[in-house]
Design an enzyme around this catalytic site. Structure first.
Site, PDB file in Angstrom:
ATOM      1  N   HIS A 159       2.544   1.795   7.409  1.00  0.00           N
ATOM      2  CA  HIS A 159       3.646   2.471   8.095  1.00  0.00           C
ATOM      3  C   HIS A 159       3.810   3.887   7.539  1.00  0.00           C
ATOM      4  O   HIS A 159       3.936   4.863   8.297  1.00  0.00           O
ATOM      5  CB  HIS A 159       4.961   1.704   7.905  1.00  0.00           C
ATOM      6  CG  HIS A 159       5.178   0.602   8.882  1.00  0.00           C
ATOM      7  ND1 HIS A 159       4.426  -0.546   8.880  1.00  0.00           N
ATOM      8  CD2 HIS A 159       6.080   0.464   9.896  1.00  0.00           C
ATOM      9  CE1 HIS A 159       4.846  -1.352   9.832  1.00  0.00           C
ATOM     10  NE2 HIS A 159       5.840  -0.761  10.484  1.00  0.00           N
ATOM     11  N   HIS A 206       7.647  -3.398   1.235  1.00  0.00           N
ATOM     12  CA  HIS A 206       6.772  -2.656   0.331  1.00  0.00           C
ATOM     13  C   HIS A 206       7.529  -2.224  -0.913  1.00  0.00           C
ATOM     14  O   HIS A 206       8.754  -2.042  -0.878  1.00  0.00           O
ATOM     15  CB  HIS A 206       6.202  -1.408   1.022  1.00  0.00           C
ATOM     16  CG  HIS A 206       5.154  -1.706   2.048  1.00  0.00           C
ATOM     17  ND1 HIS A 206       3.887  -2.114   1.711  1.00  0.00           N
ATOM     18  CD2 HIS A 206       5.194  -1.660   3.405  1.00  0.00           C
ATOM     19  CE1 HIS A 206       3.183  -2.301   2.814  1.00  0.00           C
ATOM     20  NE2 HIS A 206       3.958  -2.032   3.850  1.00  0.00           N
TER      21      HIS A 206
END
Length: 390
Positions: A159, A206
């Site tokens: 991302h 993350h």
């Protein structure tokens, strides 16, 4: 990111967060805490059972060990929806709407550049994930707001890579095509990429290390490839080998994708991206050969059109019709290709798990999204011309 109710002191919780790459700021975790865990606290007994205590009650019960996903309480709805929206900017829904929208409403040249860089950085990032095999943050202590990619590895954050690459590829390419204030574009690029990066921390998908690594890898790829963008443009649009390489290379890369000992969505997602890149590459080559590229006419850079009622209505109509065309193409080609592959490999139509098999997943997704790329780059704008929308 969250203030957990799991056992242990506050110092233990902060120490755990630090080990997972979340920095301490004034004794609290970064972005702490718009979500608060309210799930059960489990303590394991010697006999293998667990004693579960609900934070809001003194009632206890004994049961066999179970694993449940933590629940949470939203403490700031504005930030919650902002980060969820920002996280969505890295999903398929965004790519199938935003990137084509630039093609239909602004400049196909810019869309081509963005698709090329997006395909490159995503392939590099996905392969690195499955080669390095570094896990995502554990829950607890973080609260994971997404479940689809639980089986994927964490580093780097694709991302963050995609957001950085798309934002700054646009910023570097647009000045030669359209007139705009560079400082404003830089601010928008930094804001967009930062929101996506922070959303990956907020959603618990993350660690800080994953995100920083993703950003740095994208920056390196941008720096290394930038001097060759125009050379690649000429090859992609003019060479007779372009359509052959544009399909054969992505298909080859899809089949040699690293194998894992368990199923993960990374191979399918990577094949999807490579398919879109292949379809768009061939489509832009076809447009160039036919002499109808739909790019802005006149002296470049051209001024941005005024936002009149007509321009807004026409742009919205193109967007809606284009999305319908792409989604329709996706559904039709996906259904047909699955039926053909199931018949070829003699798989029962009721066997949904067969879609995860490499010999079915890779060709199905590649053909489907190559068709989507071709529809976007070749047919949609021609339909708009027939309808008087261009």
């Amino acid at each position: 990111m969250t203030r957990s109710l799991w056992p242990g002191s506050r110092d233990d919780a902060v120490s755990s967060l630090l080990k997972r790459g979340i920095p301490r700021a004034g004794g609290r975790a970064l972005l702490e805490p718009q979500l608060t865990l309210i799930s059960h606290v489990a303590r394991t007994r010697r006999d293998g059972t667990t004693r579960t205590v609900t934070p809001t009650t003194d009632t206890t019960k004994i049961h066999a060990p179970t694993v449940s996903r933590p629940q949470y309480e939203v403490r700031n709805w504005l930030l919650h929806f902002l980060f969820l929206f920002s996280a969505g900017l890295g999903h398929e829904v965004f790519y199938i709407t935003c990137l084509p929208c630039i093609h239909w409403n602004l400049d196909p040249f810019l869309c081509r550049r963005l698709v090329n860089m997006w395909t490159l950085v995503m392939y590099v990032g996905q392969v690195m994930k499955d080669v390095l095999k570094l896990p995502r943050p554990h829950s607890p202590p973080v609260v994971k707001l997404e479940t689809r990619v639980d089986a994927e590895y964490g580093l780097p954050s694709t991302h963050a890579m995609a957001a950085t690459a798309i934002s700054f590829t646009f910023l570097l390419s647009a000045p030669s095509r359209i007139q705009f204030q560079f400082e404003v574009g830089l601010l928008m690029a930094v804001t967009l990429s930062s929101l996506v990066c922070l959303s990956r921390l907020y959603t618990g998908m993350h660690s800080v290390l994953d995100v920083i690594s993703g950003v740095l890898i994208s920056i390196i790829l941008l720096i290394v490839t930038y001097p060759y963008w125009e050379t690649f443009d000429r090859f992609q649009l003019s060479s007779r080998l372009s359509p052959v390489i544009g399909v054969a290379l992505p298909l080859f890369l899809s089949y040699i994708y690293p194998e894992l000992d368990h199923y993960s969505t990374t191979r399918g997602d990577t094949t999807t991206i490579l398919g879109v890149g292949a379809g768009c590459s061939v489509g832009y080559w076809v447009n160039e050969q036919m002499g109808q590229t739909f790019e802005p006419q006149g002296l470049l850079p051209v001024p941005l059109p005024s936002l009149t009622a007509y321009v807004l209505a026409a742009g919205t109509t193109r967007f809606l019709l284009g999305v319908v065309a792409l989604v329709g193409t996706r559904q039709v080609v996906k259904t047909v290709s699955l039926q053909v592959l199931y018949l070829w490999y003699k798989v029962p139509k009721s066997d949904e798990s067969a879609r995860r098999r490499k010999e079915i997943e890779v060709p199905c997704k590649f053909v489907t999204y190559t068709a989507v790329g071709l529809m976007n780059s070749i047919l949609v704008n021609r339909v708009f011309t027939l309808l008087g929308l261009l």
